[in-house]
Scaffold this motif. Structure first.
Motif, short mmCIF file in Angstrom:
data_model
loop_
_atom_site.label_atom_id
_atom_site.label_comp_id
_atom_site.label_asym_id
_atom_site.label_seq_id
_atom_site.Cartn_x
_atom_site.Cartn_y
_atom_site.Cartn_z
N SER A 18 0.74 -1.10 -0.56
CA SER A 18 -0.30 0.28 0.17
C SER A 18 1.02 1.35 0.17
N CYS A 22 1.75 5.69 -2.83
CA CYS A 22 3.00 6.85 -1.86
C CYS A 22 3.96 7.07 -2.65
N CYS A 101 3.55 12.05 2.02
CA CYS A 101 3.44 11.53 4.18
C CYS A 101 2.86 12.25 4.57
N PHE A 104 -1.01 10.57 3.70
CA PHE A 104 -1.40 8.88 3.72
C PHE A 104 -1.36 8.09 4.62
N ILE A 107 -5.40 8.68 4.95
CA ILE A 107 -5.48 6.94 4.82
C ILE A 107 -5.67 5.97 5.37
N THR A 108 -4.29 6.08 6.46
CA THR A 108 -3.68 5.28 7.16
C THR A 108 -5.13 4.69 8.55
N SER A 139 -5.50 4.45 -0.96
CA SER A 139 -3.88 4.41 -1.46
C SER A 139 -4.01 4.96 -2.97
#
Length: 444
Positions: A18, A22, A101, A104, A107-108, A139
């Motif tokens: 995933s 990124c 980062c 993302f 997103i996490t 992602s």
């Protein structure tokens, strides 16, 4: 090794893989500033990423290693590789990496919320298999959503914003945002089911993601405004320099006309010597005249008098410098752009070529081609020998006369842009090639 083991490997694999979107998003704004071809990076990067994710899954599942022990050193290696492969100063790749980062990390957190809905009893510190699949899907989805801004707006920021202080400040916000997302991430899923946290947590994450993207958009608008103001100031300075250069050039042309006008005075002197049959005096006077007097006529290169004067002026300078101008000019009497601007542009091109030949003691000819197509197009090429390649700083040529970028090339580019054209400069195999295209508008 049983089925649960391979299920665990797959969960690790999906989580690690995933992160590949990124990495892809990091490369989108810098695709024109890479030291390697993007296609080669993609064709080698995807198989290596698959291998890295699978190897990480095997190692972590077999030895019970937390995923961060695999991710952290891999992240450091990627950061070093990203900096080395980009033809940029350190602060730009660093800011891009932190910005991606930060996105993302949201997103996490969204995936964590979805995984808590799937299995609230999961305490392994690892997404469930469906949750890991959702993580990979989100992602890829976010990369697809921001693909266009990353390849246009972000690319423009990377290419045109050269003020280091701007980037020194920019990275602070995404770094703080990334840490905030890490801090609000619950350790156990049961925490989300406490009171009304489950209802507010996704709203908070989406609000933070929206706020982050708005910050990037505001940064783009401010940078665009600052760049526009800087460009206007630079244009004003260059216009003043152009006006001064044009006045100096016009003064030289007027001096030539005066010298031609004064020719009859010299003829009067020669007539007096001839009447006295003083051949020695005539010979001495002619020798002195030949040494100090400007030519009594200007070659005719084209129908436009101002352009013809510019070409004649620099042809004389080139001849004194030990080189020659080979000129082919197809121009009409009236040109579709302001005459002072065109003369400044042409003068800068010729001055740069003559100076390069003089400084490097070049003996080859300077080839000048000018072609006018009615009122729709003017094309100019000036090719001169140049054994030493010019020094570049980013996309700008440094001046040999002073520290900093060359003013002449900047002026040429600005005039070309003002008339919807383009200016390109290239050094290759001991030759410097300058090409300018002007596409005049109806208002010109």
């Amino acid at each position: 090794m049983n089925s649960p083991f391979w299920s665990l490997v797959m969960r690790y694999f999906l989580e690690f893989f995933s992160m590949v979107p990124c990495a892809v998003l990091c490369f989108l704004p810098v695709q024109d500033r890479l030291r390697r071809k993007p296609l080669n990076l993609f064709l080698t990067g995807i198989p290596l990423s698959l291998l890295w994710a699978f190897a990480g899954g095997l190692v972590c599942a077999d030895f019970g290693i937390p995923r961060d022990f695999w991710i952290l050193p891999s992240f450091i290696l990627f950061a070093v590789f990203f900096h080395r492969v980009c033809d940029l100063a350190l602060w730009k790749p660093f800011s891009i990496l932190l910005s991606v980062c930060a996105v993302f990390s949201c997103i996490t957190n969204l995936t964590l919320f979805a995984d808590a809905l799937i299995d609230r009893t999961n305490t392994s510190g690892l997404f469930t298999l469906p949750g890991a699949g959702i993580h990979l899907l989100l992602s890829v989805l976010i990369v697809a959503i921001v693909w266009y801004p990353a390849t246009h707006a972000a690319k423009w920021l990377v290419d045109d914003i050269e003020m280091a202080k701007t980037w020194y400040i920019f990275w602070v916000f995404p770094a703080a945002f990334f840490l905030l997302n890490r801090l609000i991430r619950p350790r156990y899923y049961e925490t989300l089911y406490t009171n009304r946290v489950m209802k507010f947590y996704p709203i908070l994450i989406l609000a933070l993601l929206t706020f982050l993207l708005l910050f990037y958009f505001m940064f783009y608008l401010m940078a665009s405004e600052m760049n526009q103001n800087t460009r206007l100031l630079r244009e004003n300075e260059l216009l003043q320099l152009q006006s001064a250069q044009y006045r100096n050039l016009q003064r030289s042309i007027d001096e030539t006309r005066i010298a031609r006008h004064d020719l009859r005075q010299h003829l009067t002197v020669l007539s007096g010597y001839a009447a006295n049959k003083d051949l020695d005096a005539i010979s001495d006077y002619l020798a002195s005249f030949r040494k100090h007097m400007m030519p009594e006529w200007l070659p005719s290169y084209c129908e436009n008098q101002a352009v013809n004067a510019i070409l004649s002026y620099y042809a004389q300078i080139a001849e004194k410098a030990g080189t020659a101008l080979e000129i082919q000019a197809q121009m009409e009497k009236e040109i579709p752009v302001p005459e002072p601007e065109f003369c400044v542009l042409l003068g800068n091109l010729l001055e740069n070529a003559v100076d390069a030949c003089r400084e490097n003691n070049e003996s080859g000819a300077i080839k000048v081609h000018i072609r006018q197509t009615g009122t729709s197009l003017i094309a100019i090429t000036v090719d001169n020998p140049c054994r030493k390649p010019p020094v570049l700083e980013g996309k700008r040529f440094l001046s040999t006369k002073h520290s900093g970028p060359g003013i002449g090339t900047q002026s040429i580019r600005l005039i070309a842009e003002r008339h919807r054209g383009d200016a390109r400069f290239e050094w290759k195999n001991g030759m410097f090639y300058a090409s300018v295209i002007l596409i005049p508008s109806a208002e010109s």
